[in-house]
Design an enzyme around this catalytic site. Structure first.
Site, PDB file in Angstrom:
ATOM      1  CE1 TYR A  61      20.087  42.958  13.004  1.00 16.84           C
ATOM      2  CE2 TYR A  61      17.872  41.848  13.029  1.00 16.84           C
ATOM      3  CZ  TYR A  61      19.269  41.521  12.932  1.00 16.84           C
ATOM      4  OH  TYR A  61      19.834  40.468  12.466  1.00 16.84           O
ATOM      5  N   PRO A 210      19.483  34.489   3.109  1.00 17.01           N
ATOM      6  CG  PRO A 210      17.284  33.806   3.023  1.00 17.01           C
ATOM      7  CD  PRO A 210      18.225  34.695   3.742  1.00 17.01           C
ATOM      8  CG  LEU A 211      16.434  36.215  -0.978  1.00 13.91           C
ATOM      9  CD1 LEU A 211      15.411  37.332  -0.970  1.00 13.91           C
ATOM     10  CD2 LEU A 211      16.448  35.253  -2.082  1.00 13.91           C
ATOM     11  N   GLY A 212      21.528  36.152  -0.404  1.00 10.42           N
ATOM     12  CA  GLY A 212      23.006  36.827  -0.531  1.00 10.42           C
ATOM     13  C   GLY A 212      22.503  38.501  -0.284  1.00 10.42           C
ATOM     14  CG  PHE A 215      24.955  40.119  -5.388  1.00 15.38           C
ATOM     15  CD1 PHE A 215      25.373  41.335  -5.764  1.00 15.38           C
ATOM     16  CD2 PHE A 215      25.517  39.181  -5.914  1.00 15.38           C
ATOM     17  CE1 PHE A 215      26.355  41.552  -6.638  1.00 15.38           C
ATOM     18  CE2 PHE A 215      26.446  39.313  -6.947  1.00 15.38           C
ATOM     19  CZ  PHE A 215      26.938  40.583  -7.290  1.00 15.38           C
TER      20      PHE A 215
HETATM   21  N1  NAP Z   1      22.585  36.874  12.360  1.00  8.34           N
HETATM   22  C1  NAP Z   1      23.110  37.608  12.091  1.00  8.34           C
HETATM   23  O1  NAP Z   1      24.139  37.980  11.955  1.00  8.34           O
HETATM   24  C2  NAP Z   1      22.234  38.127  10.631  1.00  8.34           C
HETATM   25  C3  NAP Z   1      22.805  39.043   9.682  1.00  8.34           C
HETATM   26  C4  NAP Z   1      22.127  39.445   8.859  1.00  8.34           C
HETATM   27  C5  NAP Z   1      20.967  39.351   8.781  1.00  8.34           C
HETATM   28  N2  NAP Z   1      20.091  38.550   9.650  1.00  8.34           N
HETATM   29  C6  NAP Z   1      18.775  38.270   9.519  1.00  8.34           C
HETATM   30  O2  NAP Z   1      18.352  37.807   8.371  1.00  8.34           O
HETATM   31  C7  NAP Z   1      17.302  38.154   7.628  1.00  8.34           C
HETATM   32  C8  NAP Z   1      17.437  38.357   6.220  1.00  8.34           C
HETATM   33  O3  NAP Z   1      18.990  38.413   5.723  1.00  8.34           O
HETATM   34  P1  NAP Z   1      19.224  39.803   4.815  1.00  8.34           P
HETATM   35  O4  NAP Z   1      18.122  40.690   4.958  1.00  8.34           O
HETATM   36  O5  NAP Z   1      20.489  40.319   5.461  1.00  8.34           O
HETATM   37  O6  NAP Z   1      19.295  39.324   3.489  1.00  8.34           O
HETATM   38  P2  NAP Z   1      18.321  38.495   2.286  1.00  8.34           P
HETATM   39  O7  NAP Z   1      17.294  38.062   2.980  1.00  8.34           O
HETATM   40  O8  NAP Z   1      19.273  37.689   1.574  1.00  8.34           O
HETATM   41  O9  NAP Z   1      18.033  39.915   1.403  1.00  8.34           O
HETATM   42  C9  NAP Z   1      17.525  41.025   1.625  1.00  8.34           C
HETATM   43  C10 NAP Z   1      17.331  41.828   0.669  1.00  8.34           C
HETATM   44  O10 NAP Z   1      16.931  41.356  -0.550  1.00  8.34           O
HETATM   45  C11 NAP Z   1      15.697  42.188  -1.001  1.00  8.34           C
HETATM   46  N3  NAP Z   1      14.720  41.082  -1.464  1.00  8.34           N
HETATM   47  C12 NAP Z   1      13.850  40.264  -0.747  1.00  8.34           C
HETATM   48  N4  NAP Z   1      13.162  39.565  -1.451  1.00  8.34           N
HETATM   49  C13 NAP Z   1      13.386  40.008  -2.717  1.00  8.34           C
HETATM   50  C14 NAP Z   1      12.854  39.466  -4.075  1.00  8.34           C
HETATM   51  N5  NAP Z   1      11.944  38.655  -4.023  1.00  8.34           N
HETATM   52  N6  NAP Z   1      13.485  40.075  -5.091  1.00  8.34           N
HETATM   53  C15 NAP Z   1      14.299  40.956  -5.154  1.00  8.34           C
HETATM   54  N7  NAP Z   1      14.917  41.423  -3.986  1.00  8.34           N
HETATM   55  C16 NAP Z   1      14.454  40.856  -2.737  1.00  8.34           C
HETATM   56  C17 NAP Z   1      15.214  42.841   0.028  1.00  8.34           C
HETATM   57  O11 NAP Z   1      14.898  44.119  -0.447  1.00  8.34           O
HETATM   58  P3  NAP Z   1      13.247  44.814  -0.168  1.00  8.34           P
HETATM   59  O12 NAP Z   1      13.268  44.886   1.353  1.00  8.34           O
HETATM   60  O13 NAP Z   1      13.361  45.726  -1.053  1.00  8.34           O
HETATM   61  O14 NAP Z   1      12.457  43.508  -0.494  1.00  8.34           O
HETATM   62  C18 NAP Z   1      16.676  43.107   0.831  1.00  8.34           C
HETATM   63  O15 NAP Z   1      17.289  44.276   0.389  1.00  8.34           O
HETATM   64  C19 NAP Z   1      17.449  40.043   8.256  1.00  8.34           C
HETATM   65  O16 NAP Z   1      16.312  40.495   8.107  1.00  8.34           O
HETATM   66  C20 NAP Z   1      17.775  39.656   9.692  1.00  8.34           C
HETATM   67  O17 NAP Z   1      16.565  39.481  10.362  1.00  8.34           O
HETATM   68  C21 NAP Z   1      20.662  38.105  10.558  1.00  8.34           C
END
Ligand code: NAP
Length: 337
Positions: A61, A210-212, A215
């Site tokens: 990252y 978990p928030l897609g 999306f």
């Molecule tokens: N193992 C793997 O291959 C892998 C792949 C992807 C991710 N990950 C890990 O998983 C973590 C979480 O996944 P992710 O970040 O991809 O996706 P996510 O948690 O599904 O979604 C993150 C996105 O949602 C927005 N968000 C968060 N809370 C919100 C809310 N309450 N209302 C509206 N928008 C919101 C964030 O923007 P803002 O920042 O503007 O709030 C960001 O753009 C990552 O940070 C990473 O550590 C691991």
């Protein structure tokens, strides 16, 4: 600041105790648009205040920048923070798009030292293999990871994007505390084999995205609404006809949110949290945010309880999603299962 205090759970049999929702730190350095260091650091503090103790990063990252960003926070709160990082996706400073999956023991040994140095700590609480290179025998890679535990550089082992068969094989070499895989109302293939295998072995599931990837919150309906360079432009389900069809699928989430006086993000997080009871295993989602306001909102989602009728209304969504979650599915477990 959040008013919610998270319950504590054991992250896999014999694993560390952690707040039932973790924090994904990836977006604080890369992938999802502009970053703001001051707000990111304040978000880390607010998370700890709310009972979030599992912090998720990876060496790839920001090509190490994310580990460096959160290092001072981890050091300042070392007795409370459970720091999880990952190895396996090699990058090159002079070639931004270069990626190579590496699972060979020599690579693992140098990757862990580099992560420890960037984080500024002497032991990593949870060390994940980020992606699987099927060209290296799994027992060799897990053996090298187990040596890191024996050397005191790592406390617990984890795997990301593995199949159920790979999880079983790895767990026979050394106990695996947690599997990290994409799991949300939009992405449920992990439930078929990986989740039942983890439940049987006493391994925890750490749902990523978990928030897609945002999306499911309704904050964007098409990748074209996002800033240039945002990683989500490359994800098939957020572009073109797929995105238009998929955006329509979040209506039941928004409807439940309106009825309950909560947000769509909270409904999405409550759903994934409740999968622990459905599948009889520990589930610690790691929603990612760069902002304090969203941190408080998301933590409250961890303790929201959806009714059976609400769960039934959400049940059909994943089956109707169109488009893959990555442009190249080869390095995901779905591509090998
Ligand atoms: N193992 C793997 O291959 C892998 C792949 C992807 C991710 N990950 C890990 O998983 C973590 C979480 O996944 P992710 O970040 O991809 O996706 P996510 O948690 O599904 O979604 C993150 C996105 O949602 C927005 N968000 C968060 N809370 C919100 C809310 N309450 N209302 C509206 N928008 C919101 C964030 O923007 P803002 O920042 O503007 O709030 C960001 O753009 C990552 O940070 C990473 O550590 C691991």
């Amino acid at each position: 600041m959040s008013d919610t205090k998270l319950p504590t759970v054991e992250l896999g049999k014999g694993g560390p105790l952690v707040g039932a929702q973790g924090l994904g730190c990836m977006g604080m350095s890369e992938f999802y648009g502009p970053t703001d260091t001051t707000e990111a650091l304040a978000t880390l503090d607010a998370a700890l205040e709310a009972g979030v103790t599992l912090y998720d990063t990876a060496d790839m990252y920001g090509s190490g920048a994310n580990e460096e960003l959160i290092g001072p926070f981890v050091r300042a709160n070392r007795d409370q923070v459970v720091i999880a990082t990952k190895f396996a996706i090699e990058r090159r400073a002079d070639e931004p798009t270069y990626r190579k999956v590496r699972n060979d023991p020599a690579y693992i040994r140098q990757a862990v030292d580099a992560s420890l140095k960037r984080l500024g700590i002497d032991v990593i609480d949870l060390y994940y293999m980020h992606r699987r290179d099927p060209g290296v025998p799994l027992a060799e890679s897990i053996g090298a990871m187990a040596e890191l535990v024996q050397a005191g550089k790592v406390r617990h082992l984890g795997l990301s994007e593995v199949t159920g068969t790979e999880l079983r094989e790895a767990h026979a070499v050394h106990p695996i505390a947690a599997v990290q895989s994409e799991w949300s109302l939009f992405t449920r293939d992990v439930e078929q084999i990986v989740v039942p295998t983890a439940a049987e072995l006493g391994v925890a599931l750490v749902p990523y995205s978990p928030l897609g990837r945002g999306f499911l919150t309704g904050s964007f309906a098409q990748a074209s609404e996002l800033t240039e360079g945002d990683f989500r432009h490359s994800q098939p389900r957020f572009t073109g006809d797929n995105a238009a069809a998929n955006a329509a699928l979040i209506a039941p989430i928004q409807q439940i949110a309106a009825e309950r006086g909560v947000t769509a993000a909270q409904v999405a997080l409550a759903w994934v949290q409740q999968q622990a009871q459905v599948h009889n295993l520990t589930v610690v989602p790691i929603p990612g945010t760069r902002k304090r306001t969203r941190l408080a909102e998301n933590v409250a989602g961890a303790v929201l309880k959806l009714t059976d009728a609400e769960l039934a209304k959400l049940e059909p969504i994943a089956g109707e999603v169109t488009g893959d979650r990555y442009a190249d599915m080869n390095s995901t477990f779905t591509g090998r299962e």
